[in-house]
Design a protein around this motif. Structure first.
Motif: not given
Length: 525
Positions: A162-169, A446-455
Motif C-alpha cells: 500500500r505504501s513505500t513507507r509502511s510499518v510491517s505488522g 535482526p528485527a528493527w524497532p517498531i517505528d510508525p513515523v519513519n516506517g
C-alpha cells in the motif's frame, strides 16, 4: 470475535514485566510453546488429549498472551466454529477414522485467505465485514486433512503493498503485531501474525503468504521455520492477491518437520489456479518422507556472498552456520553468487504494479466483496484517513492504479526480464555452474524497532531471487544477535522442495539454534 487492539499507535509496553512465556494451562500434558505436531498427534492417538481439549488450550493461550499480558496482537479473529470442528474430528477418531498427520491439529490462517465463518480483510477496515461464502482451495484441503481452523492472524495491511513507507505488522483492522522476542521490535511482514503466533506457541502451525519475503522475513525474525513454495504448488484461489507471477501461500512452524507436514496438506492442483497445472507432476503426498538428518553429507551448498555483508553480527552467525554445514559433511562452494545479482529488482517491481489491480479486482468480484475496484478502496482510505492513513499513505495503490492492461509491452518486457534474470540466468545459472544442491545466504537482518513515523528499517535480505523467480526457499533459525533471531535461507530450483526440506532439516538437527522467545519489553543500551 477476537478482541482487537483499541489503539493504532504501537505500544512500547514499558511496564510489561513478562520475561518468559507462561507455563501451559492447568492439566495440559505439554508445554504448548514447544509442542511438535508429532507429539500432539501421539497424545490424541493414545487418548491423553482430545482435539477439543487441545483447541481449548490454544484458545486460552491466545487469551493470555495475545489479548492480555504482553498483548502480542498476532491473532485478529477466532474461528467461532473451532471447538465444534474439533469435536467432530474427535468423533471421527473415536469411530476409527483418522484423516492424517494433521487430524485435530489447530492451524491459524493469515487474514488474506478466505475461510467461511470469518472475515477476510487483508487487514483493511474497508473489508472488515467481508465474509466470503466459500473456503480458499488451501483451506478446503486443510479441512479435508483434518486440521482445526483456529482463526486468522494479523498482517501488514494489503500484504505490505500500500505504501513505500509502511510499518510491517500493522493493519487498520488489527493494529500493530509485536515481536515476541523483544516487544518493541518489528515482527516483519507481511505474514507478521502467522510468524509471531507460531513463535509464541499460540498455535503449532500457521499459514502465511509471500510475494517477496512475506513468509521468509517474518519467519526469520521471529525464530521459526518458513517455507516459500514454488509458485503453483499451492493454489492461490481464495487469497487476496498482489501478483500472480509471484504470490504463493506456505507453511510456518517451529521446526522443519512440522512445516513439511503442513506443506503436504496445502499443496494440490486446482483448476481455478492455472499455475497449479504445471505443478501437478511435482506434487508429493508426504513431504515428511524427505526428513533426513544426514542429508548434508556430500551435498554441495553454494554461498551467495553478495546477499550478505550488511551487518557484522549477522555475518558472524552466517560464518558459524557455514562451519556447521561443513562439519555435517556438506561441500561448501564460496562464493556462488548469481550472475544476475542486483539486476532483476526493478523489473519485478514493475510486474507487481501492473498485476496488482487486475488480480485484486478479479478477487473482489469473485468473492463478493463490498468494494470492487482499486479506486473504491483508495476512496475508502481517504474517507477514513484518521484510521487508515494516520501513519503512512497509499502511494503503491496510486502507482498501480495508473498502470495499463497486461497486454502493454512495458509489462510483458518486465515480466519476462524478471523471470529470466532471477531464474534461468540467476538461480539456475549459479547452480549449474557449481553443480549445487542448494544456495545459502542470510534470510534478513535482526528485527528493527517498531517505528510508525519513519516506517521499516531493512538492512538487507537474501530472499528476493527465489521470490521473483517463483522458486522455493526455506528459512531455518541459525542463531541470535543480542537476543534477536537470525535465520539462514536455503534456495533451490523450481519444485525442489523435497531436497530443500531434507537439507534444512539436517541443518536444523545439526545446529539446534532456535531459542524460545522471552517477551522482553525492550533492549536496554
Amino acid at each position: 470475535m477476537h478482541r482487537l487492539a483499541p489503539c493504532l499507535l504501537p505500544l512500547l509496553l514499558a511496564a510489561c514485566a513478562h520475561e518468559a512465556v507462561p507455563p501451559p494451562a492447568a492439566g495440559s500434558p505439554f508445554a504448548l510453546d514447544d509442542a511438535s505436531v508429532a507429539e500432539l498427534q501421539a497424545a490424541m492417538r493414545d487418548g491423553r488429549l482430545s482435539a477439543r481439549q487441545l483447541t481449548t488450550l490454544y484458545l486460552e493461550r491466545i487469551a493470555a498472551l495475545d489479548d492480555d499480558g504482553p498483548r502480542l496482537n498476532a491473532v485478529i479473529e477466532i474461528n467461532p466454529d473451532a471447538l465444534a470442528e474439533a469435536e467432530r474430528l474427535d468423533a471421527e477418531r473415536t469411530a476409527g477414522r483418522v484423516r492424517g498427520p494433521l487430524h485435530g491439529i489447530p492451524v491459524l490462517l493469515k487474514d488474506n485467505i478466505d475461510a467461511t465463518g470469518m472475515a477476510n480483510s487483508a487487514g483493511s477496515l474497508a473489508l472488515a465485514e467481508h465474509r466470503p461464502a466459500r473456503d480458499a482451495h488451501l483451506v478446503a484441503r486443510l479441512r479435508e486433512a483434518g486440521a482445526v481452523i483456529l482463526g486468522k492472524t494479523n498482517l501488514s495491511e494489503w500484504a505490505n503493498f500500500r505504501s513505500t513507507r509502511s510499518v510491517s505488522g500493522w493493519s487498520g483492522r488489527g493494529g500493530q503485531t509485536r515481536n515476541p522476542y523483544v516487544l518493541d521490535r518489528n515482527p516483519c511482514g507481511s505474514s507478521a501474525g502467522s510468524g509471531v503466533a507460531v513463535a509464541a506457541g499460540l498455535a503449532p502451525l500457521a499459514v502465511g503468504t509471500e510475494t517477496n519475503g512475506s513468509i521468509i522475513c517474518p519467519a526469520a525474525v521471529n525464530g521459526v521455520v518458513g517455507i516459500k513454495p514454488t509458485v503453483g504448488l499451492v493454489s492461490r484461489h481464495g487469497i487476496i492477491p498482489i501478483s500472480p507471477s509471484q504470490d504463493t501461500a506456505g507453511p510456518m512452524a517451529q521446526r522443519v518437520a512440522d512445516a513439511a507436514a503442513l506443506l503436504g496438506a496445502l499443496a494440490g492442483a486446482d483448476p481455478r489456479d492455472p499455475a497449479t497445472e504445471a505443478a501437478e507432476a511435482h506434487l508429493v503426498p508426504d513431504y515428511t518422507a524427505f526428513l533426513d538428518a544426514d542429508a548434508l553429507r556430500g551435498a554441495r551448498i553454494g554461498v551467495m556472498r553478495k546477499a550478505m555483508g550488511f551487518h557484522s553480527e549477522v555475518d558472524r552467525v552466517m560464518e558459524a552456520s557455514i562451519a556447521a554445514l561443513r562439519v555435517a559433511g556438506a561441500e561448501i562452494v564460496d562464493p556462488a553468487d548469481l550472475p544476475s545479482h542486483g539486476r532483476f529488482g526493478k523489473h519485478a517491481f514493475e510486474v507487481l504494479l501492473y498485476e496488482f489491480r487486475p488480480a485484486l479486482e478479479d478477487y473482489l468480484a469473485d468473492s463478493g466483496a463490498p468494494l470492487r475496484t482499486l479506486e473504491a478502496l483508495m476512496a475508502f482510505n481517504t474517507a477514513h484517513a484518521e484510521h487508515e492513513l494516520r501513519w503512512f499513505g497509499q502511494e503503491l495503490f496510486e502507482m498501480a492504479a495508473k498502470k495499463g492492461p497486461l497486454t502493454e509491452a512495458a509489462y510483458l518486457e518486465a515480466r519476462d526480464s524478471a523471470r529470466r534474470l532471477a531464474g534461468r540466468e540467476g538461480i539456475d545459472a549459479a547452480m549449474d555452474a557449481h553443480r549445487l544442491d542448494a544456495l545459502l545466504t542470510t534470510a534478513v537482518g535482526p528485527a528493527w524497532p517498531i517505528d510508525p513515523v519513519n516506517g521499516d528499517h531493512f538492512l538487507g535480505a537474501g530472499y528476493s531471487a527465489a521470490a521473483v523467480a517463483g522458486y522455493p526457499s526455506i528459512t531455518v533459525p541459525a542463531g541470535e544477535v543480542h537476543g534477536l533471531p537470525v535465520g539462514v535461507v536455503f534456495i533451490g530450483r523450481a519444485f525442489s522442495e523435497p531436497r530443500l526440506i531434507a537439507l534444512a532439516h539436517a541443518f536444523e538437527q545439526a545446529t539446534r539454534a532456535r531459542r524460545p522467545p522471552r517477551l522482553l519489553p525492550t533492549l536496554a543500551p
